[in-house]
Design a protein around this motif. Structure first.
Motif: not given
Lengths: 250, 264
Positions: A137-149
């Motif tokens: 997660p620390s290597q992903l942007s906010g948008g990418q993190q939310q898409r993983v979510g």
């Protein structure tokens, strides 16, 4: 189908939910709007018992739970019927994108690792993150993190996905990519309850819009009615701030 | 007898002292192992607000943090057999070593429990919520989500405790355990070259400490790999390969000839 009846919740002396009744049909997308402090996030968190309601009943399809006498087992059973997408993403920080999606499948749904991996890759590709499987997660942007979510929530194949202001923590440039993903899965007939401040999005995606203020539902209805022709004075006042008299879009 | 500092004794005594290193390390491992188990068990009631156990663990932590290790060793070694005698358990034949490991373990446990407690509190509340939302039980959420992250937070402090423990093992000699300091005492007494003996002893402790520090750093990096944003160069025991040299070889196109390189 999800039915909430007489949901109440107090923090200390303040009653933030004053008896909420809400029915969500299967496959429906419900948007909950309202000013901050209106209780909309609390209501959402009551549906999967992250917040313990002081009174009321929750029905999710064939399962129902009486909030006054809910035991550990029932709460656990309730939580398995829903999934949540958080404002702050809340991805498991020590796990990669793929592991985040697999975790629930392996630990809760008891799928084999291979099956979980297959399903995880499939879902991450669906949200456009096929290339980020092994990123933390620390290597992903906010948008990418939310898409993983979102992929993590989808993986559980819940009766309903609860979205708690999924784009509020994102910078404006990243909001679009997340909304696009939500819009896409909304078309697949997954039941969703979304607390949001994105009025345009709510109007566009939701089949049913709920306006809350002061711990009660002030008004609800299809977006075509509620946005265009609100009946209550409080709704009008709230919407005026978001939908200006004339639009700037071309 | 005339006393003169003789460096030769330092060289001579290092291997002799090293012969007892295994005992010192055994005490460290035993005490830290015991401490980890006790620490976790003691931290849990305070984290989950278990009524009576919480107060008990608080008393335990206060006692072992608030009294000198040396006194604790004496109390346990001389006091415990007396107490156990009252309930007809004879521990007079139990080797001293076990008393030392138990006492140091309890001592470490007090500090480790506080470390774990602090680290668990430091893990974001949202992580538990996400675990619950996914449908995990409280136990699953703790062992799979909270604990791994808490450990990553706790390692730096834990490393301190391990190194402190290495040095505290030297107190075992007061109970007659022949670990490194005990050995140094007797070597010094034999030759009357105390200064040299203690010098070699200090050198050994220092080197072991540095080695432990390096090893624990590797553990730390491993546990905290999710906190880094970049993919770091591979390094062995914290020794980073010399970057400018690597760049130079790349610029000289050396890697065209399939020079083996060890990218992680």
């Amino acid at each position: 189908m999800i039915k909430l009846r007489g949901i109440r919740k107090s923090f200390g002396r303040q009653e933030v939910l004053q008896g909420i009744d809400l029915t969500v049909e299967k496959g429906e997308v419900v948007a909950i709007l309202g000013p901050s402090g209106s209780g909309k996030t609390t209501l959402l968190r009551c549906i999967n018992y992250l917040e313990k309601p002081s009174d009321g009943t929750i029905h999710i399809s064939d399962f129902s739970l009486d909030c006054k006498h809910a035991g550990k087992k029932e709460i656990h059973a309730l939580r398995q019927r829903s999934a949540m997408v958080f404002q702050q993403y809340n991805l498991f920080n020590h796990k990669t994108a793929l592991e985040n999606v697999m975790e629930g499948l392996v630990i809760v749904k008891k799928l084999s690792k291979d099956e979980a991996r297959k399903r995880g890759i499939q879902l991450l590709e669906k949200v456009g993150l096929g290339a980020k499987l092994d990123s933390y997660p620390s290597q992903l942007s906010g948008g990418q993190q939310q898409r993983v979510g979102i992929a993590r929530a989808l993986a559980l194949e819940p009766e309903v996905i609860l979205f708690d202001e999924p784009t509020s923590a994102l910078d404006p440039e990243l909001v679009g990519e997340v909304l696009a993903v939500i819009r896409r899965i909304a078309k697949e007939g997954i039941t969703m309850i979304i607390v949001t401040h994105e009025m345009g999005f709510a109007q566009d995606v939701a089949n049913h819009v709920v306006f809350m203020d002061g711990g009660v539902i002030v008004e609800e209805g299809p977006p075509s009615e509620l946005f265009v022709n609100p009946k209550e004075e409080r709704t009008k006042q709230f919407l005026k701030r978001y939908t200006p008299e004339f639009s700037y879009s071309i | 007898m005339e006393y003169g500092f003789d460096i030769a004794y330092v060289y001579k005594y290092v291997p002799k002292l090293l012969s007892t290193l295994d005992l010192t390390l055994l005490i460290v491992a035993g005490a830290i192992g015991t401490g980890l188990i006790i620490g976790l068990l003691v931290a849990l009631p305070r984290l989950y607000h278990v009524p009576v156990l919480r107060q008990l663990s608080q008393v335990y932590v206060s006692f072992f943090r608030g009294t000198p290790v040396l006194i604790q060793l004496f109390l346990f070694y001389y006091g415990l057999p007396e107490i156990l005698k009252l309930i007809y358990i004879d521990v007079t034949k139990v080797p001293v070593l076990y008393f030392v490991i138990l006492t140091l373990g309890l001592h470490a446990g007090a500090f480790i429990s506080e470390t774990i407690r602090g680290a668990v509190i430091a893990v974001n509340r949202g992580q538990v919520e996400a675990a619950y939302a996914v449908g995990m039980t409280g136990y699953q959420a703790f062992t799979r989500i909270i604990l791994p992250q808490a450990l990553a937070i706790a390692v730096p402090v834990f490393s301190n405790l391990v190194i402190a423990m290495l040095k505290e093992t030297s107190l075992a000699f007061t109970l007659g355990v022949m670990e490194m300091t005990g050995k140094a005492q007797s070597l010094g007494a034999l030759s009357q070259h105390f200064l040299e003996t203690y010098l070699s002893l200090a050198i050994i402790y220092l080197i072991i400490s540095i080695l432990l520090e390096r090893i624990l750093l590797v553990v730390e990096r491993r546990l905290q790999r999710h906190m880094r944003r970049d993919t770091p160069n591979r390094n062995w025991l914290g020794i980073r390969r010399w970057l400018p040299l690597r760049r130079l070889t790349q610029e000289l196109n050396l890697d065209k000839k399939e020079v083996p390189h060890y990218e992680a």
